[in-house]
Design a protein around this motif. Structure first.
Motif, PDB file in Angstrom:
ATOM      1  N   UNK A  30       5.279   7.908   1.351  1.00 37.14           N
ATOM      2  CA  UNK A  30       5.563   7.216   0.020  1.00 37.14           C
ATOM      3  C   UNK A  30       6.851   7.315  -0.220  1.00 37.14           C
ATOM      4  N   UNK A  31       7.369   8.323  -0.467  1.00 34.08           N
ATOM      5  CA  UNK A  31       8.681   8.605  -0.839  1.00 34.08           C
ATOM      6  C   UNK A  31       9.900   7.613  -0.045  1.00 34.08           C
ATOM      7  N   UNK A  32       9.638   7.771   1.130  1.00 30.12           N
ATOM      8  CA  UNK A  32      10.593   7.143   1.889  1.00 30.12           C
ATOM      9  C   UNK A  32      10.316   5.665   1.643  1.00 30.12           C
ATOM     10  N   UNK A  33       9.273   5.118   1.818  1.00 30.18           N
ATOM     11  CA  UNK A  33       8.973   3.639   1.518  1.00 30.18           C
ATOM     12  C   UNK A  33       9.619   3.440   0.108  1.00 30.18           C
ATOM     13  N   UNK A  34       9.461   4.085  -0.876  1.00 29.65           N
ATOM     14  CA  UNK A  34       9.963   3.764  -2.046  1.00 29.65           C
ATOM     15  C   UNK A  34      11.524   3.646  -2.246  1.00 29.65           C
ATOM     16  N   UNK A  35      11.979   4.831  -1.597  1.00 34.54           N
ATOM     17  CA  UNK A  35      13.439   4.723  -1.859  1.00 34.54           C
ATOM     18  C   UNK A  35      14.008   3.723  -0.973  1.00 34.54           C
ATOM     19  N   UNK A  81       0.935  -1.101  -0.021  1.00 38.07           N
ATOM     20  CA  UNK A  81       0.099   0.098   0.089  1.00 38.07           C
ATOM     21  C   UNK A  81       0.979   1.418   0.198  1.00 38.07           C
ATOM     22  N   UNK A  82       1.821   1.073   0.437  1.00 34.02           N
ATOM     23  CA  UNK A  82       2.962   2.243   0.603  1.00 34.02           C
ATOM     24  C   UNK A  82       3.730   2.586  -0.683  1.00 34.02           C
ATOM     25  N   UNK A  83       3.999   1.459  -1.261  1.00 37.00           N
ATOM     26  CA  UNK A  83       4.627   1.579  -2.618  1.00 37.00           C
ATOM     27  C   UNK A  83       3.771   1.532  -3.821  1.00 37.00           C
ATOM     28  N   UNK A  84       2.737   0.949  -3.677  1.00 34.63           N
ATOM     29  CA  UNK A  84       1.785   0.731  -5.056  1.00 34.63           C
ATOM     30  C   UNK A  84       2.009  -0.534  -5.402  1.00 34.63           C
ATOM     31  N   UNK A  85       0.512  -1.350  -5.216  1.00 32.73           N
ATOM     32  CA  UNK A  85       0.522  -2.843  -5.507  1.00 32.73           C
ATOM     33  C   UNK A  85       0.851  -3.217  -6.916  1.00 32.73           C
ATOM     34  N   UNK A  86       0.611  -2.122  -7.736  1.00 34.05           N
ATOM     35  CA  UNK A  86       1.012  -2.674  -9.213  1.00 34.05           C
ATOM     36  C   UNK A  86       2.243  -2.071  -9.643  1.00 34.05           C
ATOM     37  N   UNK A  87       3.296  -1.681  -8.778  1.00 32.83           N
ATOM     38  CA  UNK A  87       4.526  -1.129  -9.181  1.00 32.83           C
ATOM     39  C   UNK A  87       5.379  -2.083  -9.833  1.00 32.83           C
ATOM     40  N   UNK A  88       6.063  -1.438 -10.604  1.00 37.59           N
ATOM     41  CA  UNK A  88       7.024  -2.443 -11.505  1.00 37.59           C
ATOM     42  C   UNK A  88       8.486  -1.951 -11.554  1.00 37.59           C
ATOM     43  N   UNK A  89       9.316  -3.047 -11.796  1.00 35.14           N
ATOM     44  CA  UNK A  89      10.668  -2.841 -11.758  1.00 35.14           C
ATOM     45  C   UNK A  89      11.226  -3.277 -13.148  1.00 35.14           C
ATOM     46  N   UNK A  90      12.112  -2.484 -13.628  1.00 36.75           N
ATOM     47  CA  UNK A  90      12.806  -2.804 -15.037  1.00 36.75           C
ATOM     48  C   UNK A  90      14.187  -2.987 -14.752  1.00 36.75           C
ATOM     49  N   UNK A  91      14.794  -4.427 -15.063  1.00 34.80           N
ATOM     50  CA  UNK A  91      15.826  -4.658 -14.775  1.00 34.80           C
ATOM     51  C   UNK A  91      16.812  -5.441 -16.035  1.00 34.80           C
ATOM     52  N   UNK A  92      18.066  -5.429 -15.771  1.00 36.36           N
ATOM     53  CA  UNK A  92      18.605  -6.332 -17.119  1.00 36.36           C
ATOM     54  C   UNK A  92      18.939  -7.623 -16.512  1.00 36.36           C
ATOM     55  N   UNK A 135      -2.466   5.669  -1.734  1.00 39.39           N
ATOM     56  CA  UNK A 135      -2.965   6.796  -0.825  1.00 39.39           C
ATOM     57  C   UNK A 135      -2.013   7.750  -0.411  1.00 39.39           C
ATOM     58  N   UNK A 136      -0.762   7.132  -0.036  1.00 37.84           N
ATOM     59  CA  UNK A 136       0.368   8.052   0.848  1.00 37.84           C
ATOM     60  C   UNK A 136       0.763   8.750  -0.342  1.00 37.84           C
ATOM     61  N   UNK A 137       0.900   8.424  -1.693  1.00 39.57           N
ATOM     62  CA  UNK A 137       1.578   9.332  -2.584  1.00 39.57           C
ATOM     63  C   UNK A 137       0.834  10.579  -2.857  1.00 39.57           C
ATOM     64  N   UNK A 138      -0.541  10.673  -2.547  1.00 43.12           N
ATOM     65  CA  UNK A 138      -1.436  11.652  -2.509  1.00 43.12           C
ATOM     66  C   UNK A 138      -1.412  12.553  -1.631  1.00 43.12           C
ATOM     67  N   UNK A 139      -1.630  11.996  -0.261  1.00 42.12           N
ATOM     68  CA  UNK A 139      -1.779  13.177   1.054  1.00 42.12           C
ATOM     69  C   UNK A 139      -0.628  13.008   1.628  1.00 42.12           C
ATOM     70  N   UNK A 140       0.257  11.983   1.920  1.00 41.02           N
ATOM     71  CA  UNK A 140       1.436  11.820   2.708  1.00 41.02           C
ATOM     72  C   UNK A 140       2.733  11.335   1.850  1.00 41.02           C
ATOM     73  N   UNK A 141       3.050  12.433   0.955  1.00 43.61           N
ATOM     74  CA  UNK A 141       3.936  11.990   0.066  1.00 43.61           C
ATOM     75  C   UNK A 141       5.279  11.640   0.865  1.00 43.61           C
TER      76      UNK A 141
END
Length: 595
Positions: free
Chosen positions: A501-506, A467-478, A492-498
């Motif tokens: 969200x940014x901390x979790x994604x990083x 929920x913090x990073x987005x359930x459909x997030x994708x990563x592109x790798x070699x 939800x986090x990326x809208x109201x409590x960015x």
């Protein structure tokens, strides 16, 4: 024979249709000739031209042509105005902009531009007008038929591959919440099936298209102070009128910081010209809209006040409008037929204890006096702008008893689809209902996001991580597992409590980078079908982060890693301090008040 069906190529749409007919063979040629016969092509061109006929909040009583009022510099992408589709440089584009940034008008202007050119046949479709009863491709074909061109699957297939068609799909954020994920996937299927099909989608940020790597994202920039002042000069040709407003913009950093969209700047010019008043907050700014629109025509004419057929007072009119805004937003409708409008008015009148059977009178009062809801085509009405509906819905919620507010806030915390519907309304509630917003939404959400246990220790589980990073997030790798690109989903986090969200994604990005060898092994030993699905044309591999973690069986490790990072961060102490201060304030209130 063909010349009797299709006009001689003279450039523009006629020439494009002529090229399509010449490139087709057999039955497809006959179908194209029939679909774009002279009378049908003319009807289609007339519909394209009608895209430019609009009503504006500045001149709600008349229809104006878009080319006469559109201000190019208000819609910039990285300081550049993109006039034609070819300037985007990509075949599939997602235009993102916040409320009132001019997304819809821009897509209409782009449609008009391409309609007079000789590169593409533009097809403008509003998501809010689709029925969502069939597959998206079928819904698009039905919408094209409404424009005058009837297609079947064979024709759609031919046109989509022709490189002559430009689909302009406006307002993805107005797709019903329960349909949004399906529609997003079907959009991806369409562009994957027809990679040469040109598509532009407009949407608010974090509406469900964020994780798609098929669409190149272009964000509309906020208007700078200089652009705002030029926009005011564009709105008002009278030098004195624009000069006084521009002086305020120059001398009030608060106002110029909120009037960064064409809508808000236009609303400010209307309220200031009517009331000579400068608001101190965004909520106060919006609160002036209804009374201003209620009187702006009448009070500018000395001795004249437009008759209100329903006989309601200002107070009753505004409360009724609050209720209509809430009821229609609850149904996710910014546009509705007259029968539905009457239904909203009937229910709103009951909520506000107003007389019965005055719906038709109210329709006339609301549309002719306030112009915040306007006639929109035959037998339909719509809000002048969705953000107006969202603000007045927030006022309705603010007026509810505390127990009902608590239920509302709990609903949007637990149901992401409901959150999406109300997310801009929540932004207003944060200001006008600060205590209840903090107590019943902000603190509970933050504690839930951190999964604080009974000892106030962060213990994020895997579901919360997604929920913090987005359930459909994708990563592109070699093939070595090295990360090349990341496509974050909407949360939800990326809208109201960015910051959350940014901390979790990083940190999850760092976690994945630390496990690149495991990712490389996954690619080496995964099923052939998975390998094929992951592989892209450029030789890289795109994998949903959720699926990657499940295949590698590292969900617990990722959750533990993120929990430890949040435990050491400022976020836990902040939410606990917020809760402590709120409880202290409530105790003080109990001690001071004698009831």
């Amino acid at each position: 024979m063909l010349d009797d069906i299709i006009k001689k190529a003279t450039g523009g749409l006629d020439g494009l249709v002529d090229d399509l007919v010449k490139s087709a063979t057999g039955k497809v040629k006959e179908k194209i000739s029939e679909a774009f016969a002279i009378n049908k092509l003319q009807y289609f061109k007339d519909n394209v031209a009608r895209i430019g006929q609009v009503k504006t909040i500045l001149h709600p009583d008349s229809i104006v042509h878009l080319t006469d009022i559109f201000f190019d510099q208000a819609v910039l992408f990285n300081d550049e105005y993109i006039e034609s589709f070819s300037q985007f440089g990509d075949k599939q584009v997602l235009v993102e902009g916040g409320p009132g940034q001019g997304k819809s008008l821009y897509l209409r202007k782009l449609c008009l531009k391409e309609g007079t050119g000789n590169s593409y046949i533009p097809i403008f479709i509003e998501f809010r007008n689709l029925r969502y009863k069939n597959k998206l491709k079928e819904e698009i074909m039905d919408a094209i038929e409404d424009l005058g061109v009837k297609l079947d699957n064979t024709l759609f297939d031919f046109l989509a591959k022709s490189e002559k068609i430009l689909l302009l799909l406006d307002g993805f954020d107005e797709v019903p919440n329960n349909e949004r994920k399906r529609v997003a996937r079907e959009l991806e299927t369409i562009v994957r099936t027809y990679p040469k099909l040109r598509v532009v989608i407009s949407s608010r940020p974090d509406s469900g298209m964020g994780s798609s790597f098929y669409f190149s994202k272009k964000k509309i920039s906020p208007m700078t102070l200089v652009t705002q002042q030029d926009f005011v000069k564009h709105l008002y040709k009278a030098d004195r009128q624009s000069e006084s407003i521009n002086n305020i913009l120059s001398n009030s950093s608060f106002i110029s910081e909120i009037t960064t969209t064409p809508l808000l700047l236009t609303l400010f010019t209307i309220t200031y010209n009517t009331r000579q008043f400068k608001p101190d907050s965004l909520a106060e700014f919006y609160s002036l809209i209804f009374p201003t629109m209620l009187y702006r025509h009448d009070r500018m004419k000395i001795g004249f006040e437009r008759e209100r057929k329903a006989g309601l007072t200002d107070y009753q009119m505004q409360r009724l409008f609050d209720s209509i805004s809430f009821l229609s937003l609850h149904d996710n409708n910014t546009r509705f037929p007259v029968l539905q409008f009457q239904g909203y008015l009937e229910r709103a009148a009951k909520l506000e204890r107003l007389p019965e059977n005055i719906e038709d009178l109210l329709i006339d009062d609301i549309t002719s006096i306030t112009a915040l809801i306007i006639r929109d085509g035959f037998n339909y009405f719509s809000f002048t702008h969705k953000s107006i509906q969202e603000y007045f819905a927030s006022v309705f919620i603010f007026r509810l008893p505390e127990s009902r507010k608590k239920s509302f806030y709990n609903l949007v915390i637990t149901d992401f689809d409901e959150f999406r519907k109300w997310q801009n309304t929540l932004s207003f509630l944060e200001t006008i209902d600060e205590r209840n917003y903090t107590k019943y939404f902000s603190i509970p959400y933050k504690k839930k996001a951190l999964c604080l246990n009974s000892k106030s220790i962060v213990n994020i589980n895997y579901l919360s991580l997604l929920k913090l990073i987005g359930g459909d997030s994708k990563v592109c790798v070699d093939e070595s597992g090295e990360i090349k690109e990341i496509y974050w989903g909407d949360t939800l986090s990326s809208v109201l409590y960015v910051e959350y969200s940014d901390f979790a994604k990083k940190n999850i990005l760092q976690f994945l980078a630390n496990n690149k060898l495991m990712i490389a092994n996954l690619l080496s030993y995964c099923d052939e079908s998975d390998y094929t699905n992951f592989q892209q044309f450029n030789g890289y591999f795109t994998i949903e982060i959720d699926k990657l973690m499940r295949l590698c069986k590292i969900q617990k490790d990722a959750s533990k890693y993120l929990s430890e990072k949040f435990e050491l961060s400022k976020f836990k102490s902040e939410v606990l301090e917020m809760e402590f201060e709120l409880n202290k304030s409530d105790l003080a209130t109990d001690e001071i008040l004698p009831f």
